[in-house]
Design an enzyme around this catalytic site. Structure first.
Site, PDB file in Angstrom:
ATOM      1  N   LYS A   1      -7.003  -6.032 -14.093  1.00 46.49           N
ATOM      2  CA  LYS A   1      -7.049  -4.699 -14.719  1.00 46.49           C
ATOM      3  C   LYS A   1      -6.721  -4.817 -16.202  1.00 46.49           C
ATOM      4  O   LYS A   1      -5.781  -5.539 -16.575  1.00 46.49           O
ATOM      5  CB  LYS A   1      -6.034  -3.787 -14.021  1.00 46.49           C
ATOM      6  CG  LYS A   1      -6.057  -2.329 -14.483  1.00 46.49           C
ATOM      7  CD  LYS A   1      -5.056  -1.495 -13.688  1.00 46.49           C
ATOM      8  CE  LYS A   1      -5.129  -0.015 -13.995  1.00 46.49           C
ATOM      9  NZ  LYS A   1      -4.232   0.789 -13.148  1.00 46.49           N
TER      10      LYS A   1
ATOM     11  N   SER B   1      -2.539   4.365  -8.065  1.00 48.57           N
ATOM     12  CA  SER B   1      -3.704   3.759  -8.728  1.00 48.57           C
ATOM     13  C   SER B   1      -4.231   2.472  -8.119  1.00 48.57           C
ATOM     14  O   SER B   1      -5.291   2.001  -8.538  1.00 48.57           O
ATOM     15  CB  SER B   1      -3.399   3.516 -10.196  1.00 48.57           C
ATOM     16  OG  SER B   1      -3.593   4.711 -10.897  1.00 48.57           O
TER      17      SER B   1
ATOM     18  N   SER C   1      -6.336   4.820 -11.018  1.00 44.88           N
ATOM     19  CA  SER C   1      -6.915   4.303 -12.238  1.00 44.88           C
ATOM     20  C   SER C   1      -7.435   2.871 -12.141  1.00 44.88           C
ATOM     21  O   SER C   1      -8.130   2.414 -13.044  1.00 44.88           O
ATOM     22  CB  SER C   1      -5.884   4.359 -13.362  1.00 44.88           C
ATOM     23  OG  SER C   1      -4.774   3.536 -13.063  1.00 44.88           O
TER      24      SER C   1
HETATM   25  N1  GLN Z   1      -3.359   9.464 -10.654  1.00 44.74           N
HETATM   26  C1  GLN Z   1      -2.030   9.311 -11.108  1.00 44.74           C
HETATM   27  C2  GLN Z   1      -1.962   9.686 -12.570  1.00 44.74           C
HETATM   28  O1  GLN Z   1      -2.923  10.103 -13.075  1.00 44.74           O
HETATM   29  C3  GLN Z   1      -1.550   7.907 -10.879  1.00 44.74           C
HETATM   30  C4  GLN Z   1      -2.056   6.914 -11.857  1.00 44.74           C
HETATM   31  C5  GLN Z   1      -1.521   5.540 -11.636  1.00 44.74           C
HETATM   32  O2  GLN Z   1      -1.000   5.218 -10.561  1.00 44.74           O
HETATM   33  N2  GLN Z   1      -1.605   4.726 -12.670  1.00 44.74           N
HETATM   34  O3  GLN Z   1      -0.980   9.540 -13.215  1.00 44.74           O
END
Ligand code: GLN
Length: 491
Positions: free
Chosen positions: A78, A184, A160
């Protein structure tokens, strides 16, 4: 193999045994990256450095040197994890010089998890797409385009870590590293039909993961199978003295755990999770997953996590507060983009750079976070959110007094259409309701593929993951349960 990547353990065994060369495997993986470029899974393909690393590996093997657990295995990382030999952008313009990934920031060091990959002789194939600074649930909030779901390219791969999940699901690489702050890794794994593990907070070093919300951020594996995910977790887990939140606990034998007996384990189903408006097909898939655990000998029991309803508000206050502080360092002085205003000194430089460099979702979080931390609102929002976080954690402590693990859906809906929720951030946030509580409690949790949705007129069958949550440091129990679900689902 010319199609999808074969399993990581198989590739490593073949490379160690001299049956296949790392260069040949890397070439095939690079060809797959070219073939599937339209998925938008990768922001950067590390063609030259991957081939050079593979040929060094082949030379070492020829010289009779022993090779590591991930010998020759292509791994996608990532793009929130620092890599010394490839740009690191977090899918943000602010970490680039001219708005393209190729001019991204060059960190002076590898993230600890990436260093461990390389030490295990894995080949870093490229950097995976994400929502800007990992803020989002759809991999649409990046500066360089969205990631498409391999199961249906009109749909999101989740986020994400959507790029990491799509890379594994489409077979670009058998393994990927992602990060999970509030879901994410688990949610994109669920949306694309792969396995994704959020380890216990502190189990895998965060050093070199560009910080989003430091009290929640976790690095973890995505893979096509439970055993491959376990193999990768075993490589990256373990104490890092240079990360002050790293746990000084021995990593488990994660691969062996996949074969462990689960009969007799008590698995709790939080009743509040079933009251969150699950789509019927997701609920049906979840029930099927529970039945599989039942057939494996687990006892399925009802539990209550009454503070679940606080999780979305709690998370979005805490995560935004931490993000506003962490992202303050991106000011046009040290990293990436620098927008020189005609006049106005340093404050104007900061403002011009940040206005141009950050996307709308990141700006929304910075504003919200700065606001909840400001003098007049700190007690009303930030402090209350910390108290609510304690209540959420205590719910789990109580539940784990009577069950060994918790099973839940990952997301109330399967992969939604790209663009569908972009104008409605609240609906995007609310869909995180089922992954946020384990994150706030720092618990290990994973997503393992369960029965896909049935195809309907305008929708193909879509992957659905089953979420499993365990007490701190019980990743081995999670893996045993996930492997049981996987075995039951594989004909
Ligand atoms: N969807 C969540 C957010 O927007 C989690 C994102 C993540 O785990 N990086 O913050």
């Amino acid at each position: 193999m010319t199609g999808a990547a074969s399993s990581a353990s198989r590739i490593a065994a073949d490379v160690r045994g001299g049956r296949r060369s790392a260069v040949e495997i890397t070439r095939e993986a690079l060809a797959r990256c070219d073939r599937h470029a339209e998925l938008g899974a990768l922001l950067y393909v590390a063609r030259d450095t991957a081939l050079a690393a593979a040929s060094r590996l082949d030379a070492r093997r020829a010289a009779g040197e022993p090779l590591g657990t991930l010998a020759g295995v292509p791994v996608v990382v990532k793009d929130a994890l620092c890599t010394i030999d490839a740009p690191t952008t977090c899918a943000s313009r602010i970490l680039t010089r001219d708005g393209t990934p190729a001019t991204g920031w060059r960190p002076p060091y590898d993230a600890e998890a990436v260093a461990r990959l390389r030490a295990a002789d894995a080949i870093v194939l490229g950097k995976a797409n994400l929502d800007e600074f990992a803020m989002g649930s759809s991999t649409e909030h990046g500066a360089f385009g969205a990631t498409h779901n391999p199961a249906d390219p009109t749909r999101t791969a989740g986020g994400s870590s959507g790029g990491s999940a799509a890379a594994v699901a489409s077979g670009l690489a058998p393994l990927a590293l992602g990060s999970d702050t509030g879901g994410s890794i688990r949610q994109p794994a669920s949306f694309t039909g792969v396995v994704g593990i959020k380890p216990t907070y502190g189990r895998v070093s965060r050093r070199g993961l560009v910080a989003f919300a430091s009290s929640l951020d976790c690095v973890g594996p995505l893979a096509a199978t439970v055993e491959d995910a376990a193999l990768l977790l075993a490589v990256v887990a373990g104490h890092d003295p240079l990360d002050s939140t790293s746990l000084d606990a021995r990593a488990g034998d994660y691969v062996a755990a996949c074969g462990r007996e689960v009969a007799g384990l008590r698995v709790g189903v939080p009743r509040e999770y079933l009251e969150t408006g699950l789509e019927p097909e997701v609920e049906a898939s979840f029930r099927e997953g529970l039945a599989q655990l039942g057939r494996a000998g687990c006892e399925i029991v009802d539990v209550s996590l009454p503070s679940t309803r606080l999780a979305v508000a709690t998370y979005y206050v805490i995560a935004a507060a931490e993000a506003s502080s962490n992202l303050a360092r991106l000011d046009g002085v040290r990293f990436g983009l620098r927008v020189e205003p005609p006049a106005g000194g340093i404050a104007a430089l900061h403002a011009a750079t940040r206005s141009r460099g950050f996307g709308a979702e990141v700006k929304r979080r910075i504003l919200l976070g700065t606001w909840v931390l400001s003098a007049g609102y700190y007690d009303a929002y930030y402090l209350r959110a910390q108290r609510a976080r304690t209540l959420i954690r205590e719910d789990f402590v109580r539940a784990f007094a009577s069950v060994d693990a918790i099973a839940a859906p990952v997301s109330p809906v399967p992969a939604f259409r790209l663009g569908e929720r972009l104008d409605d951030p609240l609906s995007m946030y609310l869909a995180d309701a089922l992954t946020l509580p384990p994150s706030l409690a720092g618990l290990p949790a994973l997503s393992v593929p369960s029965r896909p949705t049935r195809p309907t007129g305008d929708r193909p069958a879509l992957p659905v993951g089953l979420q499993l949550v365990a007490p701190p440091l019980e990743e081995e129990r999670l893996l045993a349960l996930a492997a049981a679900v996987e075995r039951a689902a594989t004909p």
